[in-house]
Design a protein around this motif. Structure first.
Motif, short mmCIF file in Angstrom:
data_model
loop_
_atom_site.label_atom_id
_atom_site.label_comp_id
_atom_site.label_asym_id
_atom_site.label_seq_id
_atom_site.Cartn_x
_atom_site.Cartn_y
_atom_site.Cartn_z
N CYS A 1 22.49 11.11 -58.45
CA CYS A 1 21.42 10.13 -58.35
C CYS A 1 20.37 10.59 -57.35
O CYS A 1 19.16 10.48 -57.61
CB CYS A 1 22.01 8.78 -57.94
SG CYS A 1 20.80 7.46 -57.78
N TRP A 2 20.78 11.12 -56.23
CA TRP A 2 19.82 11.58 -55.22
C TRP A 2 19.01 12.75 -55.75
O TRP A 2 17.78 12.80 -55.58
CB TRP A 2 20.58 11.99 -53.95
CG TRP A 2 19.66 12.39 -52.83
CD1 TRP A 2 19.05 11.55 -51.94
CD2 TRP A 2 19.25 13.72 -52.49
NE1 TRP A 2 18.29 12.28 -51.05
CE2 TRP A 2 18.39 13.62 -51.37
CE3 TRP A 2 19.53 14.97 -53.01
CZ2 TRP A 2 17.81 14.72 -50.78
CZ3 TRP A 2 18.94 16.09 -52.43
CH2 TRP A 2 18.09 15.96 -51.33
N LEU B 1 16.38 11.53 -58.18
CA LEU B 1 15.24 10.90 -57.53
C LEU B 1 14.32 11.94 -56.88
O LEU B 1 13.10 11.77 -56.84
CB LEU B 1 15.72 9.89 -56.48
CG LEU B 1 16.49 8.68 -57.02
CD1 LEU B 1 17.00 7.83 -55.88
CD2 LEU B 1 15.61 7.86 -57.96
N SER C 1 26.66 9.56 -56.92
CA SER C 1 25.68 9.32 -55.86
C SER C 1 24.85 10.57 -55.59
O SER C 1 23.63 10.48 -55.37
CB SER C 1 26.39 8.87 -54.59
OG SER C 1 27.01 7.62 -54.77
N ARG C 2 25.48 11.73 -55.62
CA ARG C 2 24.74 12.96 -55.38
C ARG C 2 23.82 13.30 -56.56
O ARG C 2 22.68 13.76 -56.36
CB ARG C 2 25.71 14.10 -55.11
CG ARG C 2 26.43 13.96 -53.76
CD ARG C 2 27.33 15.13 -53.46
NE ARG C 2 27.94 14.99 -52.13
CZ ARG C 2 28.78 15.86 -51.59
NH1 ARG C 2 29.13 16.94 -52.28
NH2 ARG C 2 29.28 15.66 -50.39
N PRO D 1 22.15 6.49 -53.61
CA PRO D 1 21.78 7.92 -53.48
C PRO D 1 22.41 8.55 -52.24
O PRO D 1 22.27 8.03 -51.14
CB PRO D 1 20.26 7.87 -53.37
CG PRO D 1 19.86 6.54 -53.92
CD PRO D 1 20.98 5.61 -53.60
#
Length: 316
Positions: free
Chosen positions: A273-274, A277, A270-271, A185
């Motif tokens: 994913c963050w 979450l 990754s962004r 993340p």
């Protein structure tokens, strides 16, 4: 480890079949003396040579007793592994850079207690397991996830030196299972703040409705609901049915296209994913749009969405 030994071991591992479960039989169990066993064997040889030179009956008896002990240790070490069953359990998916738990089940159907060690090359130390007679136990093998995507369970060595520590019985197993490494993340607070603003970003409004299906016209249906195109083509009066989003539960769009094309694949994932979450943490509804799939709000959406991000195979 010497390079040639590493290459030899890799070649050997590739020859092993992938198995979800296995039963250790005579053909799969190997036996070698431990250092202490080799030392005791050297002592037995020295005592026997001394007995030959000096014709000492007690020395003969001692030498043969040591050899008998070593032969008994071979049988006892073999019994520690013979008939042991191993099965794959569902692993623990986690994020890139973390350690996942590869879960296995050991089943002992024999009437003797077993002392087993499991070792993987990626692990720092062996996992000890003491199986009671007729018992079963679950163990976890740690695996460092150093890249995004699926990771195969490591090849395992199952070994035991019980009960005397003179003979090492060992076998190899290549489990047929994988764990997923989700993208790491990467905070994207600006984009997430835009998502939270009503009517901005890509979030869906509170009063927006999604088309569901066509139904027979009923008295009282508004002109907006009438399927005018079907009426024109087929001279059939039908009404549109919609599914309204509950008030206060906007569906946030987490889309691949939110980021410029110049941004690399891993950073995008990754962004996303963050942001995913963060939506889960706040209890917000969201939709993940990737070039090859769309994950709608549903039960188990977190795992489905993270798996889609982990398996995304677009070129960098």
């Amino acid at each position: 480890m010497l390079p040639f030994r590493k290459r030899l071991r890799s070649w050997w591992w590739r020859r092993l079949p992938l198995e979800k479960e296995c039963r250790l039989s005579q053909r799969r169990i190997y036996l070698l003396p431990t250092r202490f066993g080799l030392l005791l064997l050297a002592v037995a040889a020295a005592v026997w040579v001394g007995a030959l030179n000096y014709a000492v009956s007690l020395a003969y008896g001692l030498a043969f007793w040591i050899i008998s002990l070593l032969l008994l240790a071979v049988l006892m070490a073999y019994r520690q592994l013979a008939g042991l069953q191993l099965q794959v359990e569902a692993g623990e998916n986690t994020f890139l850079g973390q350690v996942a738990n590869c879960r296995l089940s050991l089943i002992n159907q024999a009437g003797v207690e077993r002392q087993i060690h499991l070792w993987a090359e990626e692990g720092e130390s062996a996992v000890h397991c003491q199986l009671p007679a007729g018992g079963q136990q679950s163990v976890s093998i740690p695996l460092l996830l150093n890249r995004r995507g699926p990771h195969a369970y490591p090849v395992l060595q199952i070994w035991s030196t019980a009960p005397f520590g003179l003979i090492r019985a060992f076998s190899w197993w290549r489990p047929y299972a994988t764990v997923l490494a989700y993208p790491h993340p990467l905070p994207d607070r600006i984009r997430h703040a835009d998502d939270l603003q009503t009517g901005k970003g890509r979030s869906r409004g509170e009063d927006e409705e999604d088309f569901s299906h066509l139904a027979e016209y009923q008295a009282g249906d508004t002109p907006r609901q009438i399927a005018w195109s079907m009426l024109a083509r087929r001279d059939v009066l039908a009404s549109k049915r919609f599914v309204s989003q509950p008030r206060g539960h906007a569906v946030h769009e987490l889309a691949w296209q939110d980021y410029p094309a110049a941004l690399d694949v891993e950073t995008r994932l990754s962004r996303l994913c963050w942001r995913l979450l963060q939506c889960e943490k706040a209890g917000q509804r969201y939709r993940v749009r990737l070039p090859d799939t769309v994950i709608e709000p549903q039960a188990g959406q977190r795992e489905r969405a993270l798996a889609a991000l982990a398996n995304c195979s677009l070129p960098s």
